[in-house]
Design a protein around this motif. Structure first.
Motif, short mmCIF file in Angstrom:
data_model
loop_
_atom_site.label_atom_id
_atom_site.label_comp_id
_atom_site.label_asym_id
_atom_site.label_seq_id
_atom_site.Cartn_x
_atom_site.Cartn_y
_atom_site.Cartn_z
N GLN A 1 -6.94 -0.66 -5.56
CA GLN A 1 -7.55 -0.92 -6.87
C GLN A 1 -6.98 -2.24 -7.39
O GLN A 1 -5.77 -2.47 -7.31
CB GLN A 1 -7.22 0.21 -7.84
N ILE A 2 -7.84 -3.09 -7.91
CA ILE A 2 -7.38 -4.32 -8.56
C ILE A 2 -7.08 -3.99 -10.02
O ILE A 2 -7.89 -3.38 -10.72
CB ILE A 2 -8.45 -5.44 -8.47
N LEU A 3 -5.91 -4.39 -10.46
CA LEU A 3 -5.49 -4.20 -11.86
C LEU A 3 -5.35 -5.56 -12.53
O LEU A 3 -4.78 -6.48 -11.95
CB LEU A 3 -4.15 -3.46 -11.91
N SER A 4 -5.83 -5.66 -13.74
CA SER A 4 -5.78 -6.92 -14.49
C SER A 4 -4.44 -7.07 -15.18
O SER A 4 -4.34 -7.06 -16.42
CB SER A 4 -6.93 -6.96 -15.50
N THR A 5 -3.41 -7.20 -14.36
CA THR A 5 -2.05 -7.38 -14.88
C THR A 5 -1.16 -7.87 -13.73
O THR A 5 -1.59 -7.94 -12.58
CB THR A 5 -1.51 -6.07 -15.49
N THR A 6 0.06 -8.16 -14.05
CA THR A 6 1.02 -8.60 -13.04
C THR A 6 1.61 -7.40 -12.30
O THR A 6 1.60 -6.28 -12.83
CB THR A 6 2.19 -9.36 -13.70
N PRO A 7 2.13 -7.59 -11.09
CA PRO A 7 2.80 -6.49 -10.40
C PRO A 7 3.95 -5.90 -11.22
O PRO A 7 4.14 -4.68 -11.23
CB PRO A 7 3.32 -7.14 -9.11
N ASP A 8 4.67 -6.75 -11.94
CA ASP A 8 5.78 -6.29 -12.78
C ASP A 8 5.30 -5.27 -13.82
O ASP A 8 5.89 -4.21 -13.99
CB ASP A 8 6.40 -7.50 -13.47
N ILE B 1 12.66 3.29 -4.51
CA ILE B 1 12.08 2.52 -5.60
C ILE B 1 12.54 1.08 -5.42
O ILE B 1 13.74 0.80 -5.43
CB ILE B 1 12.53 3.07 -6.97
N GLU B 2 11.58 0.20 -5.22
CA GLU B 2 11.88 -1.22 -5.04
C GLU B 2 11.09 -2.00 -6.10
O GLU B 2 9.98 -2.46 -5.85
CB GLU B 2 11.47 -1.68 -3.63
N ALA B 3 11.68 -2.10 -7.29
CA ALA B 3 11.00 -2.77 -8.41
C ALA B 3 10.83 -4.25 -8.10
O ALA B 3 11.75 -4.86 -7.59
CB ALA B 3 11.81 -2.58 -9.68
N PRO B 4 9.70 -4.82 -8.42
CA PRO B 4 8.45 -4.24 -8.92
C PRO B 4 7.39 -4.08 -7.82
O PRO B 4 6.20 -4.14 -8.10
CB PRO B 4 7.99 -5.29 -9.92
N ASN B 5 7.82 -3.88 -6.58
CA ASN B 5 6.88 -3.93 -5.46
C ASN B 5 6.43 -2.61 -4.86
O ASN B 5 5.34 -2.52 -4.32
CB ASN B 5 7.50 -4.77 -4.33
N ARG B 6 7.28 -1.56 -4.94
CA ARG B 6 6.99 -0.39 -4.13
C ARG B 6 7.67 0.86 -4.67
O ARG B 6 8.82 0.80 -5.12
CB ARG B 6 7.49 -0.69 -2.72
N PHE C 1 2.55 -2.67 -5.14
CA PHE C 1 2.04 -3.53 -6.20
C PHE C 1 2.10 -4.96 -5.68
O PHE C 1 3.18 -5.56 -5.63
CB PHE C 1 2.88 -3.37 -7.47
N GLU C 2 0.95 -5.49 -5.25
CA GLU C 2 0.91 -6.79 -4.56
C GLU C 2 0.20 -7.82 -5.43
O GLU C 2 -0.88 -7.55 -5.96
CB GLU C 2 0.17 -6.63 -3.23
N PRO C 3 0.81 -9.02 -5.56
CA PRO C 3 0.15 -10.07 -6.35
C PRO C 3 -1.19 -10.44 -5.71
O PRO C 3 -1.32 -10.51 -4.49
CB PRO C 3 1.11 -11.26 -6.27
N LEU D 1 -2.98 -6.08 -6.77
CA LEU D 1 -3.63 -5.15 -5.86
C LEU D 1 -2.72 -3.94 -5.76
O LEU D 1 -1.59 -4.03 -5.27
CB LEU D 1 -3.83 -5.77 -4.47
N LEU D 2 -3.21 -2.82 -6.30
CA LEU D 2 -2.49 -1.55 -6.19
C LEU D 2 -2.95 -0.90 -4.90
O LEU D 2 -4.15 -0.74 -4.67
CB LEU D 2 -2.82 -0.65 -7.39
#
Length: 166
Positions: A9-16, A73-78, A114-116, A122-123
């Motif tokens: 899913q594309i999210l209209s925000t940053t991965p952070d 938990i690997e903030a903000p990626n996974r 959570f990929e830029p 891109l979630l």
């Protein structure tokens, strides 16, 4: 060999920021769960080894407990976790036969990435049965389309919630 469930899913925000919406109780309470269902959080301990234990309720009286046991938990990626259906005491029990079926896996390994993607995120969700029987693997595989529909509602709620934060 069964293929894992994969949903993007594309999210209209940053991965952070997307990561924050998964990692903070107050945010998660506003969007997690199937559309039209109320969610109550019993426990939210966002750390490796911690759990997110919640109850969802439908207007027709149907109730279902859910539990994430966080692995990595690997903030903000996974975020990786074990997804299961517990009872009110957070003990893992078989999923409700309706809507899941008698052979639904007890536990599913799940990863959120959570990929830029330009100025968006891109979630990516990947999930598969953990230590499951052949019958459970088959049932999980045969229900990929149903799970995609369910997560579409949840991720649409996330996208709608994001709009309220802008």
């Amino acid at each position: 060999m069964f293929t894992p469930l994969e949903i993007t899913q594309i999210l209209s925000t940053t991965p952070d920021r997307a990561f924050t919406l998964f990692s903070h109780r107050d945010h998660l309470a506003k969007w997690w769960g199937p559309k039209g269902m109320e969610m109550k959080i019993k426990t939210f301990d966002f750390r490796s080894g911690g759990i997110f234990h919640y109850l969802i309720k439908a207007g027709n009286g149907f109730e279902m407990w859910g539990k994430f046991t966080y692995l990595e938990i690997e903030a903000p990626n996974r975020i990786t976790l074990i997804n299961s259906f517990p009872n009110a005491d957070a003990e893992t029990v078989p999923a409700p036969i309706v809507p899941f079926g008698a052979d639904w896996p007890l536990e599913m390994w799940t990863e959120y990435r959570f990929e830029p993607s330009g100025d968006q995120t891109l979630l990516r969700l990947t999930s598969y049965p953990l230590n499951a029987s052949d019958a459970s693997n088959q049932q999980f595989f045969e229900n990929h389309d149903n799970m995609r529909l369910g997560f579409k509602g949840t991720f649409d709620a996330l996208s709608d919630y994001l709009k309220t934060l802008q």
